[in-house]
Scaffold this active site. Structure first.
Site, PDB file in Angstrom:
ATOM      1  N   TYR A   1       0.856  -1.199   0.000  1.00  0.00           N
ATOM      2  CA  TYR A   1       0.000   0.000   0.000  1.00  0.00           C
ATOM      3  C   TYR A   1       0.883   1.237   0.000  1.00  0.00           C
ATOM      4  CZ  TYR A   1      -3.204   3.619   1.444  1.00  0.00           C
ATOM      5  OH  TYR A   1      -3.940   4.776   1.483  1.00  0.00           O
TER       6      TYR A   1
ATOM      7  N   GLU B   1      -3.152   7.528  -4.453  1.00  0.00           N
ATOM      8  CA  GLU B   1      -3.141   6.271  -3.718  1.00  0.00           C
ATOM      9  C   GLU B   1      -2.950   5.104  -4.675  1.00  0.00           C
ATOM     10  OE1 GLU B   1      -6.867   4.480  -2.132  1.00  0.00           O
ATOM     11  OE2 GLU B   1      -5.905   4.647  -0.182  1.00  0.00           O
TER      12      GLU B   1
END
Ligand code: GDP
Ligand code: MN
Length: 386
Positions: free
Chosen positions: A109, A197
């Site tokens: 992530y 993101e």
């Protein structure tokens, strides 16, 4: 402004951030045409909507061959996808991204965001990414680290080392990563992003980083200097009332309550929403008509508030400084005459030309409720929508 995954990946390519090969398609024929340009199967078909959580909702599917691609793309195109981020009404899928499926070694992530509290750019790095990210973040917070970057100094080698540590990149495979992180940081700053993101950012079976997903949110207030990014706007994904308000230069944000709100000044608007909540009601919108408003803009503001079917009452709270109370009052009367204000209207105004304003309202014969001050307005709001 949010943009689609395929657009975010286009930006990634410009910065040499590795993404899977693929292309966007609005029809089945286009999807097959994209597939034919790719080296082979398996492919991934991904619904393009401005919301995450598509994987779990059935908006991300694999195709092992042309036949499967045809069937699955057909199913996703035109479907209404409901994810935890779309609300119960879901979103109509008008395009799919057709991509070479990646061979996932590990899912990580990575995100960059602006942090108001520290006036910095925060990089979040997690050694466990993918569809369970919310759960992972809640149950295993130690899997994530936050690195603060002072925007005046920019990204430094020590930040990069910290992020790589957070991602759990083994030192012998670190070679390609500093350039990737530097490019991502540059993309963030140069395009005035609020959020970038990548979840998941993967390490392929062969050991290379690859951005399998891409989410970008741009700062609306900086869009004037990015004419190229403005073409990414997808009005289908935005609230039609917010789009109309933007055309009129009104600062309007739709909320989920039933008390329509018209205020001048963002601070007063926030305070007004607070008193509505304190009175036990919920605001239907944020609307700051600004200081230099004309009667015409007030009228347009009403038209927008009234277009929201949830609105069962309107509170106007104006402190007349530059916006004079008589101008406001005329706007209200004109709006009432033109669009017919069909719900109770509560008005609290104070300031420049307030007496003239009150007289215009009184002479109009409109069924208005007036409040003398904020506390009075709060009490009457509760009554109005009860
Ligand atoms: P989201 O659910 O809206 O965040 O959509 P993603 O693009 O993140 O896709 C959901 C999940 O599908 C990812 O977390 C991956 O696990 C998986 N996925 C997406 N693309 C690929 C791919 O090319 N190969 C493989 N193996 N998995 C993929
Ligand atoms: Mn994702």
């Amino acid at each position: 402004m949010k943009i689609h995954e395929y657009q975010a990946k286009e930006l990634f390519r410009r910065y040499a951030i590795p993404v899977p090969e693929g292309g966007v398609a609005a029809t089945l024929d286009e999807a097959l045409a994209v597939a034919d340009t790719l080296p082979g199967y398996p492919l991934v078909i991904k619904a393009q909507i401005h919301a995450g959580g598509r994987g779990r909702a059935g908006g991300v599917k694999f195709a092992a061959n042309r036949d499967e691609l045809q069937r699955r793309a057909c199913k996703i195109l035109g479907m209404t996808l409901v994810t935890p981020q779309t609300g119960p009404e879901g979103r109509l899928v008008q395009r799919v991204l057709v991509e070479q499926a990646a061979d996932i070694g590990r899912e990580l992530y990575l995100s960059l965001l602006t942090d108001r509290a520290t006036a910095s750019i925060v990089i979040m790095a997690g050694s466990a990414g993918g569809m369970d990210i919310e759960k992972t973040a809640a149950t295993m917070p130690d899997k994530f680290i936050k690195v603060q970057v002072n925007p005046l100094q920019g990204l430094q080698p020590h930040h990069i080392r910290q992020v790589l540590f957070g991602l759990g990149i083994p030192p012998d495979t670190m070679k390609q990563w500093p350039a990737l992180l530097a490019a991502l940081y540059r993309l963030f700053v140069e395009n005035d992003c609020l959020l970038v993101e990548i979840n998941p950012l993967i390490i392929t079976g062969a050991g290379s980083p690859l951005a399998v997903d891409a989410k970008i949110e741009l700062d609306d207030n900086a869009l004037f200097r990015h004419a190229d990014l403005l073409t990414y706007r997808d009005l289908h994904e935005e609230d039609p009332l917010e789009t109309r308000a933007r055309e009129y230069n009104l600062n309007y944000i739709r909320l989920s309550g039933n008390v329509g709100v018209m205020v001048n000044g963002a601070g007063l608007a926030m305070a007004t929403m607070d008193i509505i909540k304190k009175a036990g009601a919920e605001p239907a919108n944020f609307l700051d008509v600004g200081g230099g408003t004309t009667a015409e803009m007030v009228e347009k503001g009403f038209a927008i508030i009234l277009s929201d079917q949830n609105v069962t009452g309107i509170l106007v709270n104006i402190f007349g400084g530059i916006l004079r109370c008589d101008v406001l009052a005329r706007g209200i009367v004109e709006a009432a005459n033109k669009c017919g204000i069909s719900v109770p209207l509560l008005i609290r105004m104070e300031g420049t030309n307030v007496e003239q304003g009150r007289k215009i309202l009184a002479d109009s014969g409109l069924p208005l409720i007036t409040a003398v001050d904020l506390a009075d307005a709060a009490a009457k709001v509760a009554e109005m929508v009860a």
